[in-house]
Structure formats: structure tokens, C-alpha cells
Design an enzyme around this catalytic site. Structure first.
Site, PDB file in Angstrom:
ATOM      1  N   GLU A 266       1.028  -1.155   0.274  1.00 43.93           N
ATOM      2  CA  GLU A 266      -0.292  -0.414  -0.526  1.00 43.93           C
ATOM      3  C   GLU A 266       1.120   1.092   0.292  1.00 43.93           C
ATOM      4  O   GLU A 266       0.279   2.452   0.441  1.00 43.93           O
ATOM      5  CB  GLU A 266      -0.586   0.212   1.429  1.00 43.93           C
ATOM      6  CG  GLU A 266      -0.272   0.105   2.725  1.00 43.93           C
ATOM      7  CD  GLU A 266      -1.522  -0.190   3.413  1.00 43.93           C
ATOM      8  OE1 GLU A 266      -1.890   0.863   3.606  1.00 43.93           O
ATOM      9  OE2 GLU A 266      -1.454  -1.690   4.658  1.00 43.93           O
TER      10      GLU A 266
ATOM     11  N   CYS B 122      -3.356  -2.758   4.591  1.00 42.29           N
ATOM     12  CA  CYS B 122      -2.430  -4.139   4.842  1.00 42.29           C
ATOM     13  C   CYS B 122      -3.423  -5.442   4.552  1.00 42.29           C
ATOM     14  O   CYS B 122      -2.379  -6.513   5.281  1.00 42.29           O
ATOM     15  CB  CYS B 122      -2.802  -3.678   6.821  1.00 42.29           C
ATOM     16  SG  CYS B 122      -2.418  -2.191   6.701  1.00 42.29           S
TER      17      CYS B 122
ATOM     18  N   HIS C 133      -3.292  -8.946  12.177  1.00 46.37           N
ATOM     19  CA  HIS C 133      -2.291  -7.997  12.138  1.00 46.37           C
ATOM     20  C   HIS C 133      -2.563  -6.775  12.824  1.00 46.37           C
ATOM     21  O   HIS C 133      -2.828  -6.485  13.453  1.00 46.37           O
ATOM     22  CB  HIS C 133      -3.081  -7.107  10.881  1.00 46.37           C
ATOM     23  CG  HIS C 133      -2.850  -5.439  10.555  1.00 46.37           C
ATOM     24  ND1 HIS C 133      -1.423  -5.578   9.992  1.00 46.37           N
ATOM     25  CD2 HIS C 133      -3.005  -4.429  10.251  1.00 46.37           C
ATOM     26  CE1 HIS C 133      -1.299  -4.477   9.913  1.00 46.37           C
ATOM     27  NE2 HIS C 133      -2.131  -3.572  10.166  1.00 46.37           N
TER      28      HIS C 133
HETATM   29  N1  CAA Z   1       1.115   4.398  30.749  1.00 45.70           N
HETATM   30  C1  CAA Z   1       0.568   3.300  29.994  1.00 45.70           C
HETATM   31  N2  CAA Z   1      -0.512   3.293  28.963  1.00 45.70           N
HETATM   32  C2  CAA Z   1      -0.614   4.753  28.593  1.00 45.70           C
HETATM   33  C3  CAA Z   1      -0.162   6.233  28.687  1.00 45.70           C
HETATM   34  C4  CAA Z   1       1.324   5.500  29.784  1.00 45.70           C
HETATM   35  N3  CAA Z   1       1.641   6.596  30.360  1.00 45.70           N
HETATM   36  N4  CAA Z   1      -0.650   7.372  28.343  1.00 45.70           N
HETATM   37  C5  CAA Z   1      -1.672   6.517  26.941  1.00 45.70           C
HETATM   38  N5  CAA Z   1      -1.546   5.024  27.674  1.00 45.70           N
HETATM   39  C6  CAA Z   1      -2.178   4.467  26.400  1.00 45.70           C
HETATM   40  C7  CAA Z   1      -4.046   4.520  26.738  1.00 45.70           C
HETATM   41  O1  CAA Z   1      -4.929   4.569  27.514  1.00 45.70           O
HETATM   42  C8  CAA Z   1      -4.797   4.002  25.559  1.00 45.70           C
HETATM   43  O2  CAA Z   1      -4.670   2.141  25.607  1.00 45.70           O
HETATM   44  P1  CAA Z   1      -6.164   2.196  24.778  1.00 45.70           P
HETATM   45  O3  CAA Z   1      -6.138   1.839  23.983  1.00 45.70           O
HETATM   46  O4  CAA Z   1      -5.343   0.445  25.651  1.00 45.70           O
HETATM   47  O5  CAA Z   1      -7.445   3.151  26.078  1.00 45.70           O
HETATM   48  C9  CAA Z   1      -3.133   3.484  24.597  1.00 45.70           C
HETATM   49  O6  CAA Z   1      -2.331   4.202  25.265  1.00 45.70           O
HETATM   50  C10 CAA Z   1      -3.248   5.012  22.942  1.00 45.70           C
HETATM   51  O7  CAA Z   1      -3.306   5.992  23.886  1.00 45.70           O
HETATM   52  P2  CAA Z   1      -4.172   7.376  23.529  1.00 45.70           P
HETATM   53  O8  CAA Z   1      -5.507   6.439  22.442  1.00 45.70           O
HETATM   54  O9  CAA Z   1      -4.199   8.486  24.004  1.00 45.70           O
HETATM   55  O10 CAA Z   1      -3.273   7.568  21.189  1.00 45.70           O
HETATM   56  P3  CAA Z   1      -3.405   8.195  20.437  1.00 45.70           P
HETATM   57  O11 CAA Z   1      -5.122   9.221  20.804  1.00 45.70           O
HETATM   58  O12 CAA Z   1      -1.823   8.779  20.593  1.00 45.70           O
HETATM   59  O13 CAA Z   1      -3.630   7.200  19.713  1.00 45.70           O
HETATM   60  C11 CAA Z   1      -3.669   5.930  18.073  1.00 45.70           C
HETATM   61  C12 CAA Z   1      -3.333   5.627  19.379  1.00 45.70           C
HETATM   62  C13 CAA Z   1      -4.542   5.421  17.361  1.00 45.70           C
HETATM   63  C14 CAA Z   1      -2.631   4.231  17.538  1.00 45.70           C
HETATM   64  C15 CAA Z   1      -2.908   6.755  17.154  1.00 45.70           C
HETATM   65  O14 CAA Z   1      -1.422   6.167  17.027  1.00 45.70           O
HETATM   66  C16 CAA Z   1      -2.551   6.387  15.032  1.00 45.70           C
HETATM   67  O15 CAA Z   1      -3.748   6.546  14.981  1.00 45.70           O
HETATM   68  N6  CAA Z   1      -2.210   5.471  14.745  1.00 45.70           N
HETATM   69  C17 CAA Z   1      -2.377   4.387  13.602  1.00 45.70           C
HETATM   70  C18 CAA Z   1      -3.733   4.266  13.220  1.00 45.70           C
HETATM   71  C19 CAA Z   1      -3.236   2.999  13.192  1.00 45.70           C
HETATM   72  O16 CAA Z   1      -2.643   1.917  13.593  1.00 45.70           O
HETATM   73  N7  CAA Z   1      -5.373   1.840  13.458  1.00 45.70           N
HETATM   74  C20 CAA Z   1      -5.892   0.206  14.424  1.00 45.70           C
HETATM   75  C21 CAA Z   1      -6.177   0.144  13.688  1.00 45.70           C
HETATM   76  S1  CAA Z   1      -6.197   0.792  11.459  1.00 45.70           S
HETATM   77  C22 CAA Z   1      -5.470  -0.700  11.188  1.00 45.70           C
HETATM   78  O17 CAA Z   1      -4.844  -1.911  11.678  1.00 45.70           O
HETATM   79  C23 CAA Z   1      -4.423  -0.409   9.998  1.00 45.70           C
HETATM   80  C24 CAA Z   1      -3.837  -0.377   9.519  1.00 45.70           C
HETATM   81  O18 CAA Z   1      -2.051  -1.186  10.072  1.00 45.70           O
HETATM   82  C25 CAA Z   1      -3.520   0.973   9.848  1.00 45.70           C
END
Ligand code: CAA
Length: 389
Positions: free
Chosen positions: A81, A113, A235
Site C-alpha cells: 500500500e 494491510c 495484523h
Molecule cells: N502508560 C500506559 N498507557 C498509556 C499511557 C501511559 N502513560 N498513556 C496513554 N496510555 C494508553 C491509553 O490509555 C491508550 O490505551 P487504550 O487504547 O487501551 O485505551 C493507549 O495508550 C493509546 O492512547 P491514546 O488512544 O490516547 O493514543 P493516541 O490518541 O495518541 O492514538 C493511535 C493512538 C490511535 C493508535 C494512533 O497512534 C494512530 O492513529 N495510529 C495509526 C492508526 C492505527 O494504527 N490504527 C489501528 C487500526 S487500523 C489498522 O490496523 C490498519 C493499519 O495498519 C493502519
């Protein structure tokens, strides 16, 4: 005619550099627990300026050709991709770099993916039609999000090459598949962008919906029951996602999702993804490599695969680990691909993130950075120039 078709060999390659999440956290002020525990990532592979999906793919596929020769390979399916051309299949460069014969068909596949899993299934169909043939399925991606965006911590890069054959040495792929497609805008990359766009929370929800949808269909197609599986390869855009997905599957089937049970089912599959980062369509098969490299003998055991590609298409299917598979693994080479990476600081990472091949049609060389077996030497007249070391 043997009905047994599957993964006969599996090899992977990744980028030249690695960015530890501690370095990213120190730059952006994130508490490191969010990366190490919250998303379950420790570091991510960063390709050198003279690496791309082609050089990684060739590095992954060359050891397969060295071991098995080219005589039976008549098809190369290249799933990605992070495509480098709208017309020419990236696999044609790989075909040339690894010395495949001209009597080969080469094609590129895309569905986020999920692409490599489509490639694997199509390969099985070709081998079933003519069991004398083998198909080289390559998954290669560079996961790139905007600097300072939430997705930035979930970047990475890797290529997996798999030889699909009759009487496979590693994993037999079983027939029933659970399928799921839904038109969602959780993650996408328009042609004019080289970084992906994503709605993070929506993407997690869409993935979990797909877990449910594929499982329902898998059951309707006569698939195995949950307790028949010894392990699950999901994945892994970030390794915590596999934990979320399996907990969801257990709950959906009326089981408690205690952490121990989930870790027992998939913990080993996360070892490579945790340090390589998101490799998009290669990720689920890096999970398989990590499982086979570390597990006690899995002979005769069933492994569940959940392949998810945003947008979205997903598939759940099963594989059975073949007797004697340990002798065919590439455990040392796999570990070497990871430990050989050079750690970079934030400034080097940022420069690589901002590096683009010039689009003016002139002659441009790339700096020599990679120590890998293939490099993207430059671009001339809009043509990419690759070289073999
Ligand atoms: N200690 C431990 N855990 C902590 C923490 C700390 N100090 N601070 C935050 N966390 C935890 C949060 O509670 C959260 O856990 P949960 O999801 O279990 O509730 C986790 O860390 C992430 O925190 P946020 O949700 O606040 O993080 P974020 O807003 O920065 O976003 C994300 C995280 C959505 C994964 C972001 O990195 C992102 O958009 N990534 C790209 C999209 C992606 O990977 N999506 C996955 C599904 S799509 C797919 O699979 C296809 C693909 O390959 C893209």
C-alpha cells in the site's frame, strides 16, 4: 494430487535504521509508558534514503531463491500500500534484482494491510491448478504518517517474502475463510500524498468490527471452533491492537478475556512487530515468523490468522503447522535483520522522514546509506535506478 498447499518458506527484511520510542518520547514529551505499554511499541524501523519497498522486498526474497532456485516460480505477487508507481508493478524490479526467468507473471496487489493475504489466497488457487508451480508472494511496505501526528508512533517498515507451494514445509493453509468487507474511511492515502490519513479511534473500531464479521463468516463456512487454536496471528499496526482484537474475539464468543489467556494465545507473535513497528501488509506474517521462531514445537497445531486492511477488507483463516518445520526456519537471519539496524537520533529520523526523490526528471543520486544487499541508487528521467551489491 496432494491437497496440501501453504507456506513453504518465509523470509523477511527491514530497514537500515531504527528509531527507539524513547527518542520520540524525549522529543515530543510523551510519557514513555504510553508507547511501551499503551500501544505496545519499543522502536520502529526507518528505511535509509536509498531503500524503499523494492530494496526491502528483494532482500527478503533473495534468500528464498538462493534456497529453492527459480525453476518452479512462475508467478510473483507483490502486495503493497506504499506503491512507488501507478502503472508498473514494483515486483518487476524485484524480478530483475533476484534473477527470476522471463517466463514469469508479475503483478501488484493493493488493499491496505490486507493485500498480502489476498496474494496468499490467489497463490494457493494457482498452485492448486498446477501443483508443479510455486508462487512467490511478497508483502512490502513503509508505514509513514505526518510528523507530530498521533499516527507517528505507529510507523515502521518491512518486507516478507513467502514461497507458496504444494506440500509446504512450514504451514498448511486450510480452506474455509471468513470474509468481511465494509466501506469505511478509517485510514487511507490519496495518490497525491505520501503520508497516510487516519482516524485513529475509528480505525480501531473498524478493525474490531472486522474481527467479529470475519469470525461469524468463518463459523458459517464450517471453520474450527475457538478452542481448537494453539495461537493467533493478528495484523499488528501496534502490538496492543492484537490484544484488543483477541479480547474482542473472546468476549464475542462468551469467554472472559483475562490478560494471561490473551498473552498465551498471541504473546509470541508480537516480538518482531514490537521492535519493527507497523509494516502494514507484511505485519501479520511477521507475527507468524515470530511465533514459529520462538514457540515450542507446534507440529500439527492450528494457528488462526486475522488479516485486516483499512477501508476495509478482512479475512480469518487457519493454518496447520507442518512436522519438521523447525529445520526450515530462518530464525538466525530474522534476528540478524533486527539487530543489524543502526539506531538514529531524532534529527536523523526527521531528515529521513522529509527526504523525497526529486520529481523534476533530472539525474539525481541517493546518498549511500544502506548496508543491505540492494539499493535505490537514484532517479534519472523519472526512472528509478536500483543496484545489487
Ligand atoms: N502508560 C500506559 N498507557 C498509556 C499511557 C501511559 N502513560 N498513556 C496513554 N496510555 C494508553 C491509553 O490509555 C491508550 O490505551 P487504550 O487504547 O487501551 O485505551 C493507549 O495508550 C493509546 O492512547 P491514546 O488512544 O490516547 O493514543 P493516541 O490518541 O495518541 O492514538 C493511535 C493512538 C490511535 C493508535 C494512533 O497512534 C494512530 O492513529 N495510529 C495509526 C492508526 C492505527 O494504527 N490504527 C489501528 C487500526 S487500523 C489498522 O490496523 C490498519 C493499519 O495498519 C493502519
Amino acid at each position: 494430487m496432494s491437497n496440501s498447499i501453504g507456506i513453504h518458506d518465509l523470509s523477511f527484511a527491514t530497514g537500515e535504521f531504527v528509531l527507539p520510542h524513547t527518542t520520540l518520547a524525549a522529543y515530543n514529551g510523551t510519557e514513555i509508558g504510553k508507547y511501551h505499554v499503551g500501544i505496545g511499541q519499543e522502536s520502529m524501523s526507518i528505511p535509509a534514503a536509498d531503500e524503499d519497498i523494492v530494496t526491502m522486498a528483494a532482500a527478503a526474497a533473495a534468500p528464498i531463491v538462493a534456497r529453492h532456485g527459480t525453476d518452479r516460480i512462475r508467478t510473483v505477487v507483490f502486495a503493497t500500500e506504499s506503491s512507488i508507481d501507478q502503472a508498473k508493478a514494483a515486483g518487476i524490479y524485484v524480478h530483475s534484482l533476484i534473477g527470476l526467468p522471463s517466463a514469469t507473471r508479475v503483478v501488484e496487489l493493493k488493499q491496505a494491510c490486507y493485500g498480502a493475504t489476498a496474494g496468499l489466497q490467489f497463490a494457493i488457487g494457482l498452485v492448486r491448478r498446477d501443483p508443479a508451480q510455486q508462487v512467490l508472494v511478497i508483502a512490502s511496505d513503509v508505514s509513514k504518517y505526518d510528523l507530530d501526528s498521533p499516527g507517528e508512533a505507529t510507523q515502521g517498515a518491512a518486507a516478507v517474502a513467502m514461497l507458496v507451494s504444494v506440500d509446504p514445509a512450514l504451514v498448511r493453509i486450510e480452506d474455509p475463510s471468513g470474509l468481511f468487507t465494509a466501506d469505511v474511511m478509517d485510514f487511507w492515502r490519496p495518490n497525491y500524498r505520501d503520508t497516510a490519513l487516519v482516524d485513529g479511534q475509528e480505525s480501531i473500531g473498524a478493525y474490531l468490527q472486522a474481527v467479529e464479521g470475519t469470525w461469524k463468516d468463518y463459523q458459517e463456512q464450517g471453520g474450527r471452533s475457538l478452542d481448537e487454536f494453539a495461537a493467533f496471528c493478528y495484523h499488528q499496526p501496534f502490538t496492543k491492537m492484537a490484544y484488543k482484537a483477541h479480547s474482542h474475539l473472546l468476549n464475542f464468543n462468551g469467554y472472559d478475556a483475562d490478560k494471561e489467556a490473551v498473552t498465551a494465545a498471541l504473546g509470541l507473535t508480537t516480538a518482531y512487530n514490537r521492535v519493527i513497528g507497523n509494516s502494514y501488509t507484511a505485519s501479520v506474517y511477521l507475527g507468524l515468523a515470530a511465533l514459529l521462531d520462538q514457540a515450542d514445537d507446534l507440529t500439527g497445531k492450528s494457528v488462526g490468522f486475522l488479516s485486516y486492511g483499512s477501508g476495509s477488507v478482512a479475512e480469518f483463516f487457519a493454518g496447520t503447522v507442518v512436522a519438521g518445520q523447525r529445520e526450515h526456519l530462518r530464525t538466525e537471519a530474522n534476528r540478524e535483520a533486527i539487530v543489524r539496524r543502526r539506531s538514529i537520533d531524532y534529527a536523523e529520523y526527521r531528515a529521513l522522514h522529509e527526504h523525497r526523490l526529486p520529481a523534476d526528471g533530472g539525474d539525481h543520486s541517493n546518498p549511500v546509506q544502506t548496508t543491505g544487499p540492494f539499493r535505490l541508487a537514484g532517479i534519472s528521467g523519472h526512472k528509478r535506478i536500483y543496484e545489487k551489491r
